[in-house]
Design a protein around this motif. Structure first.
Motif, PDB file in Angstrom:
ATOM      1  N   ALA A  25      40.732  23.073  47.012  1.00  0.00           N
ATOM      2  CA  ALA A  25      40.288  21.808  47.595  1.00  0.00           C
ATOM      3  C   ALA A  25      39.898  22.041  49.047  1.00  0.00           C
ATOM      4  O   ALA A  25      40.588  22.765  49.771  1.00  0.00           O
ATOM      5  CB  ALA A  25      41.408  20.772  47.516  1.00  0.00           C
ATOM      6  N   TYR A  26      38.802  21.433  49.436  1.00  0.00           N
ATOM      7  CA  TYR A  26      38.312  21.509  50.814  1.00  0.00           C
ATOM      8  C   TYR A  26      38.191  20.079  51.326  1.00  0.00           C
ATOM      9  O   TYR A  26      37.417  19.292  50.786  1.00  0.00           O
ATOM     10  CB  TYR A  26      36.962  22.230  50.858  1.00  0.00           C
ATOM     11  N   ASN A  27      38.972  19.749  52.354  1.00  0.00           N
ATOM     12  CA  ASN A  27      39.051  18.380  52.861  1.00  0.00           C
ATOM     13  C   ASN A  27      38.311  18.254  54.185  1.00  0.00           C
ATOM     14  O   ASN A  27      38.384  19.146  55.028  1.00  0.00           O
ATOM     15  CB  ASN A  27      40.513  17.990  53.034  1.00  0.00           C
ATOM     16  N   ASN A  61      39.767   9.884  50.059  1.00  0.00           N
ATOM     17  CA  ASN A  61      41.161   9.705  50.435  1.00  0.00           C
ATOM     18  C   ASN A  61      41.352   8.286  50.966  1.00  0.00           C
ATOM     19  O   ASN A  61      40.844   7.946  52.024  1.00  0.00           O
ATOM     20  CB  ASN A  61      41.538  10.742  51.497  1.00  0.00           C
ATOM     21  N   ASN A  68      47.506  13.907  56.628  1.00  0.00           N
ATOM     22  CA  ASN A  68      46.383  13.941  55.678  1.00  0.00           C
ATOM     23  C   ASN A  68      45.254  13.062  56.196  1.00  0.00           C
ATOM     24  O   ASN A  68      44.787  12.162  55.514  1.00  0.00           O
ATOM     25  CB  ASN A  68      46.818  13.466  54.283  1.00  0.00           C
ATOM     26  N   GLY A  73      37.456  14.974  49.927  1.00  0.00           N
ATOM     27  CA  GLY A  73      37.765  16.336  49.522  1.00  0.00           C
ATOM     28  C   GLY A  73      36.882  16.731  48.365  1.00  0.00           C
ATOM     29  O   GLY A  73      36.594  15.905  47.487  1.00  0.00           O
TER      30      GLY A  73
END
Length: 137
Positions: A25-27, A61, A68, A73
């Motif tokens: 996962a790349y946020n 999100n 966070n 993401g």
């Protein structure tokens, strides 16, 4: 003999489940006015450049806190073999163009993570399964 057959069946079932549970996962944070552009760029690229056996998902999100604090993401998931095929391919100039275009609309990067799915409940083949993620830091 029964114990041996049971043990082999158990190990095979664990192995089969583990093969489908890898993710990265790349946020990142996207300003509201750029969300539709980023969605379109991702849709356009992965509709023609998707690795067989890898699912690509764009997540929003909704509950942000100091740990966070990102808006979106992009998550890649699949078997270990499929994920390996995806990451062994550098994507060439088309990938670099895609990344450049997306980065022009991303306010800031936030984090990256990877792991395996340990357990799932419900219908994971549904188009929009409800999922809870626990991020352990």
């Amino acid at each position: 003999m029964k114990k041996l057959v049971f043990a082999l069946a158990f190990l095979m079932s664990v192995t089969l489940v583990a093969q489908e549970g890898y993710f990265t996962a790349y946020n990142f944070t996207v300003e509201p006015q750029n969300e539709s552009t980023v969605l379109q760029l991702i849709t356009d690229y992965f509709s023609t450049h998707k690795t067989e056996g890898v699912t690509v998902s764009l997540w929003e999100n909704h509950f942000r806190d100091s740990g966070n604090n990102f808006t979106h993401g992009i998550v890649f998931s699949g078997s270990l073999e499929a994920m390996g095929r995806q990451y062994s391919n550098d994507g060439g100039s088309e990938w670099m163009l895609f990344i450049t275009r997306v980065n022009q609309h991303v306010k800031e990067g936030f984090s990256a993570s990877m792991g395996t799915r340990q357990k799932s409940w419900g219908d994971m083949t549904a188009q929009y399964p409800v999922q809870n993620y626990y991020i352990v830091q």
